[in-house]
Scaffold this motif. Structure first.
Motif: not given
Lengths: 113, 116
Positions: A53-60, B96-100
């Motif tokens: 799963t994608q958890r985080n994304k930058g500004n692209f 951040y909240s949630g652990g990540g």
């Protein structure tokens, strides 16, 4: 213990084409992040995957996408390549999503002509 | 957005001298900092890290200092060797909240040149 493995090491593509880069994380690492490195913008975060799963994304832009497989290996794809996409693409892995320190691979050097 | 920056793009030192590489960060919410070393043709290699609840951490020949008051980070390398020639990056991240945590935000790097 093998490190982060990225393939291919070098790639030349033409404007408008698409490209897929591959990353195998350190054995046991389940989080994979991708970064773009250019002389002008430096190192910039693209996205992070954990448990497929994608958890985080930058500004692209949306032309940049990725995915992660059940064995934690990851691929990133860039569609409709532009000259400005020429860069070193780095993959980094860490144990879990909540870990902080990332280990980097040697990167894939993409040249768009 | 906010970013981590370095004061000098190039630093030239004599072999055997101590090196100090500086970094200024602007995100006061950052709680974890890392120094990476990147040699030509390779990816960034971890050197040392420090959490925001510390102000100093030592490793083998390296020391990281964190001054949260002025948002400043430094890397000290003792008895610089030819193998220390590389580009050094500081990076920061925020939980951040949630652990990540956010992806790493990197400074633009300082090229350390060792003079014989």
């Amino acid at each position: 213990k093998a490190g982060v493995t990225q393939t291919p090491r070098y790639l030349i593509k033409t404007r408008g084409q698409q490209v897929t880069l591959s990353c195998s994380p350190i054995s046991g690492h389940r989080s994979v992040s991708w970064y773009q490195q250019t002389p002008g913008q430096g190192l910039q975060f693209l996205f992070e995957y954990f448990s497929e799963t994608q958890r985080n994304k930058g500004n692209f832009p949306g032309r940049f996408s990725g995915r992660q497989f059940s064995n934690s290996r990851s691929e990133m794809n860039v569609s409709t390549l532009e000259l400005g996409d020429s860069a070193l693409y780095l993959c980094a892995s860490k144990l879990v999503w909540t870990a902080r320190m990332e280990t980097f691979g040697s990167g894939t050097r993409l040249t768009v002509v | 957005g906010e970013s981590v920056g370095l004061h000098l793009p190039t630093l030239s030192v004599q072999e055997g001298d101590n090196s100090i590489i500086n970094c200024a960060y602007s995100n006061s919410a950052s709680d974890y900092f890392i120094w990476y070393k990147q040699e030509s043709g390779k990816g960034p290699q971890f050197i040392i890290d420090i959490r925001s609840n510390m102000d100093k951490r030592q490793g083998q020949r390296v020391t990281v200092l964190l001054n949260k008051t002025v948002k400043h980070l430094s890397l000290q390398i003792a008895a610089t060797q030819p193998g220390d020639s590389a580009v050094y990056f500081c990076a920061e991240t925020t939980a951040y909240s949630g652990g990540g945590a956010d992806g790493l935000t990197f400074g633009k790097g300082t090229h350390l040149i060792i003079q014989p």
